[in-house]
Design an enzyme around this catalytic site. Structure first.
Site, PDB file in Angstrom:
ATOM      1  N   LYS A   1      10.617  30.753  51.153  1.00 50.56           N
ATOM      2  CA  LYS A   1       9.818  29.530  51.033  1.00 50.56           C
ATOM      3  C   LYS A   1       8.978  30.085  49.783  1.00 50.56           C
ATOM      4  CE  LYS A   1       5.851  26.863  52.815  1.00 50.56           C
ATOM      5  NZ  LYS A   1       5.174  26.552  54.255  1.00 50.56           N
TER       6      LYS A   1
ATOM      7  N   LYS B   1      -5.213  19.526  54.080  1.00 51.88           N
ATOM      8  CA  LYS B   1      -5.742  20.452  54.868  1.00 51.88           C
ATOM      9  C   LYS B   1      -7.265  20.388  54.907  1.00 51.88           C
ATOM     10  CE  LYS B   1      -1.946  23.976  54.730  1.00 51.88           C
ATOM     11  NZ  LYS B   1      -1.555  23.940  56.364  1.00 51.88           N
TER      12      LYS B   1
ATOM     13  N   ASP C   1       1.304  30.769  50.544  1.00 51.15           N
ATOM     14  CA  ASP C   1       2.459  29.981  50.883  1.00 51.15           C
ATOM     15  C   ASP C   1       3.722  30.481  50.151  1.00 51.15           C
ATOM     16  OD1 ASP C   1       3.039  28.337  53.298  1.00 51.15           O
ATOM     17  OD2 ASP C   1       2.690  26.655  52.302  1.00 51.15           O
TER      18      ASP C   1
ATOM     19  N   ASP D   1       2.286  17.933  55.324  1.00 49.68           N
ATOM     20  CA  ASP D   1       1.993  19.430  55.358  1.00 49.68           C
ATOM     21  C   ASP D   1       3.080  19.987  55.951  1.00 49.68           C
ATOM     22  OD1 ASP D   1       0.573  21.455  55.051  1.00 49.68           O
ATOM     23  OD2 ASP D   1      -0.903  21.144  56.601  1.00 49.68           O
TER      24      ASP D   1
ATOM     25  N   GLU E   1       5.790  20.834  54.969  1.00 52.12           N
ATOM     26  CA  GLU E   1       6.599  20.775  53.522  1.00 52.12           C
ATOM     27  C   GLU E   1       7.506  21.776  53.511  1.00 52.12           C
ATOM     28  OE1 GLU E   1       3.826  22.333  53.776  1.00 52.12           O
ATOM     29  OE2 GLU E   1       4.313  24.068  52.879  1.00 52.12           O
TER      30      GLU E   1
ATOM     31  N   ARG F   1       9.580  23.384  55.639  1.00 52.50           N
ATOM     32  CA  ARG F   1      10.919  23.002  56.118  1.00 52.50           C
ATOM     33  C   ARG F   1      11.690  22.301  55.043  1.00 52.50           C
ATOM     34  NH1 ARG F   1       8.065  20.768  61.467  1.00 52.50           N
ATOM     35  NH2 ARG F   1       6.791  22.188  60.811  1.00 52.50           N
TER      36      ARG F   1
HETATM   37  N1  BES Z   1       2.050  26.852  55.051  1.00 53.14           N
HETATM   38  C1  BES Z   1       1.702  26.175  56.276  1.00 53.14           C
HETATM   39  C2  BES Z   1       1.815  27.120  57.571  1.00 53.14           C
HETATM   40  C3  BES Z   1       0.697  28.198  57.725  1.00 53.14           C
HETATM   41  C4  BES Z   1      -0.408  28.307  58.486  1.00 53.14           C
HETATM   42  C5  BES Z   1       0.972  29.391  56.927  1.00 53.14           C
HETATM   43  C6  BES Z   1      -1.317  29.192  58.513  1.00 53.14           C
HETATM   44  C7  BES Z   1       0.134  30.546  56.893  1.00 53.14           C
HETATM   45  C8  BES Z   1      -0.877  30.213  57.805  1.00 53.14           C
HETATM   46  C9  BES Z   1       2.724  25.099  56.558  1.00 53.14           C
HETATM   47  O1  BES Z   1       3.074  24.243  55.554  1.00 53.14           O
HETATM   48  C10 BES Z   1       2.128  24.083  57.592  1.00 53.14           C
HETATM   49  O2  BES Z   1       1.105  23.296  56.950  1.00 53.14           O
HETATM   50  N2  BES Z   1       2.539  23.915  58.606  1.00 53.14           N
HETATM   51  C11 BES Z   1       1.938  22.841  59.546  1.00 53.14           C
HETATM   52  C12 BES Z   1       2.842  22.060  60.143  1.00 53.14           C
HETATM   53  C13 BES Z   1       2.667  21.024  60.975  1.00 53.14           C
HETATM   54  C14 BES Z   1       2.064  19.790  60.181  1.00 53.14           C
HETATM   55  C15 BES Z   1       3.689  20.249  61.798  1.00 53.14           C
HETATM   56  C16 BES Z   1       1.092  23.463  60.548  1.00 53.14           C
HETATM   57  O3  BES Z   1       1.353  24.757  60.831  1.00 53.14           O
HETATM   58  O4  BES Z   1       0.011  23.159  60.915  1.00 53.14           O
HETATM   59 ZN    ZN Z   2       3.353  25.417  53.977  1.00 52.82          ZN
HETATM   60 MN    MN Z   3       2.010  22.583  55.033  1.00 58.22          MN
END
Ligand code: BES
Ligand code: ZN
Ligand code: MN
Length: 500
Positions: free
Chosen positions: A266, A278, A289, A348, A350, A352
């Protein structure tokens, strides 16, 4: 930074520092016992007074020495001999490296330890780990600072004895150098801020690296991504002024009929969350990321430099998740490369969406086995903390192979359950899938989502959202990008030659 083996005697070595790793409650190895005598029994006294017992990663510095040519010694504890592992040895050596890399032009000599009652830490493995640890530990997060905190060592000597197998040791040093530099490359990519590393600049860097190390490189731009019908990945990129790229690196170490290992990363160079924006607190570290893509890049570099006799292809899906008038929206239905439709209920989620299309490309291009790496979910950090990688798989044997490589490499991983009920959460009323489930078990629903894009190919998904980026400095590791999983990937590739 050059690393050399030497069997010169300790007292005549000329260096700025001598690092000596000692296990707890064992007699001093012969070379150290001699040194102790030269120093009038100082080391013995430190042990007797319990000022230095050899507890894991505890340190003691001896300064202003005149009885030997090297003026400074750092004693570092290796803990108990029976419990000494790759991870423990590395922790000790990185602690020492961090502590003594605060001055420019440092020449450091590190004694090869003699550890009895331990079959893991052989002389060759310690030479590899000393080399990689000195390289990783002496590089800080100083990319943008005038006054830096760490200085990469000028010279490193690995000190053995007459009975050390010199050529094996020099080879072990070479291997450690390559691993250390590849970890540092992954760290650097993560540590660079998002206005510096964006899809095009990341892709350019992969091209440069390919040239230096004899990898084949291919970059797909947005038109080619459209031709490939990568509607899921392209939707994420849509809200950014920075166009997406898919960077591909190929290492052909075996003939073309041999199986292919695909590493998929990713590479969201910045994750603002998109319209599901966010809050600042969650966004401030989101330059990290692309940690999955950085790990793939680091590993591919090492695999090429080590000339591993296997075929490995690295795929790095590079996009920026931003907000503008063209951003993808909640309720949008995307068509992924494999024809599956996806209802977007959170922009968010994204990562996946990016991986979905890259995974199907890897499958269609003939991957025999796949590992993907992604800073995918905050839920994985909640579940496993900041130091442990989540493992998710559709194939028990392949998952075992990755586990065993992680263990050999000293990286902590933990398997998560891929139960069918988590897939239920991804059913949509209007599309084949939706991109989020409920709040609970979010790391697993994310993995279940990805499973839709690998067909029956043995696949392991590594969620590195916790370990890819360290929020603070510790004695044994710098904050920021960690280069996690680079070693494990290289070990998997190394084992791949025999397992297929
Ligand atoms: N890049 C984030 C996940 C992340 C969180 C990486 C903390 C490193 C540290 C990912 O894209 C994300 O935002 N995931 C969301 C998913 C949710 C919207 C289902 C999350 O984890 O809140
Ligand atoms: Zn992300
Ligand atoms: Mn995200």
């Amino acid at each position: 930074m050059a690393i050399q083996f030497t069997n010169e005697s300790i007292s005549s070595l000329s260096a700025d520092w001598l690092v000596i790793g000692l296990v707890e409650s064992a007699p001093l190895p012969e070379a150290v016992a001699q040194l102790d005598e030269t120093l009038g029994g100082l080391i013995t006294r430190l042990r007797e007074s319990e000022d230095f017992t050899g507890k894991l990663a505890a340190t003691s510095t001896l300064l202003g020495l005149t009885d030997i040519k090297t003026p400074r010694i750092m004693l570092v504890g290796l803990g108990s001999a029976i419990e000494l592992s790759t991870a423990a040895f590395e922790k000790a050596m990185r602690t020492a490296a961090r502590a003594i890399s605060n001055k420019d032009d440092t020449r450091v000599a590190v004694l090869l330890p003699e550890v009895e009652n331990n079959s893991i830490i052989t002389s060759n493995l310690s030479a590899t780990l000393i080399s990689s640890s000195m390289i990783v530990g002496s590089v800080g997060q100083d990319l943008y600072r005038k006054e830096v905190a760490r200085y990469p060592f000028q010279d490193i000597l690995v000190v053995g004895t007459d009975s050390t197998d010199q050529s094996a040791c020099q080879q072990a040093i070479e291997q450690g150098t390559i691993l250390g530099e590849s970890i540092n490359l992954a760290r650097e990519m993560v540590n660079r801020h998002a206005s510096d590393i964006f899809p095009i600049s990341f892709a350019d860097r992969t091209k440069e690296i390919a040239k230096s190390y004899g990898l084949e490189s291919e970059i797909l731009d947005e038109n080619q991504l459209k031709q490939e019908k990568m509607g899921s990945m392209l939707a994420v990129a849509q809200g950014s002024d920075q166009p997406p790229r898919l960077a591909i690196l190929k290492h052909q170490g075996a003939d073309s009929s041999a199986p292919t290992l695909a590493l998929v990363g990713k590479g969201v160079t910045f994750d603002s969350g998109g319209l599901s924006l966010k809050p600042s607190d969650g966004m401030k570290t989101m330059k990290c990321d692309m940690g999955g893509a950085a790990a793939v890049l680091g590993a591919m570099t090492a695999i090429a430099r080590l000339k591993l006799p296997v075929n490995v292809v690295g795929y790095m899906g590079l996009v920026e998740n931003m907000v503008n008038g063209s951003s993808y929206k909640l309720g949008d239905v995307l068509t992924a490369r494999n024809g599956k439709t996806i209802e977007v209920l959170n922009t968010d989620a994204e990562g996946r969406l990016v991986l979905a299309d890259v995974l199907t490309l890897a499958v269609d291009r003939g991957a025999t086995k796949i590992i993907d790496l992604a800073t995918l979910t905050g839920a994985c950090v909640v579940a496993l903390g900041e130091e442990v990688t989540g493992v998710f798989s559709n194939d028990e044997d392949w998952s075992k192979a990755v586990h065993s490589a992680a263990k050999t490499s000293g990286e902590d991983v933990w398997e998560m359950p891929m139960l069918p009920q988590f897939a239920e959460q991804l059913k949509s009323d209007v599309a084949d899938l939706k991109n989020i489930g409920t709040r609970w078990g979010g790391a697993i629903t994310a993995a279940k989502f990805l499973e839709n894009f690998v067909d029956d190919t043995p696949w392991v998904h590594l969620d590195i959202a916790g370990p890819a980026f360290a929020s603070a400095n510790l004695p044994h590791r710098e904050g920021g990008g960690t280069g996690c999983m680079v070693k494990t990937l290289v070990e998997v590739a190394d084992q791949f030659k025999t397992s297929n």
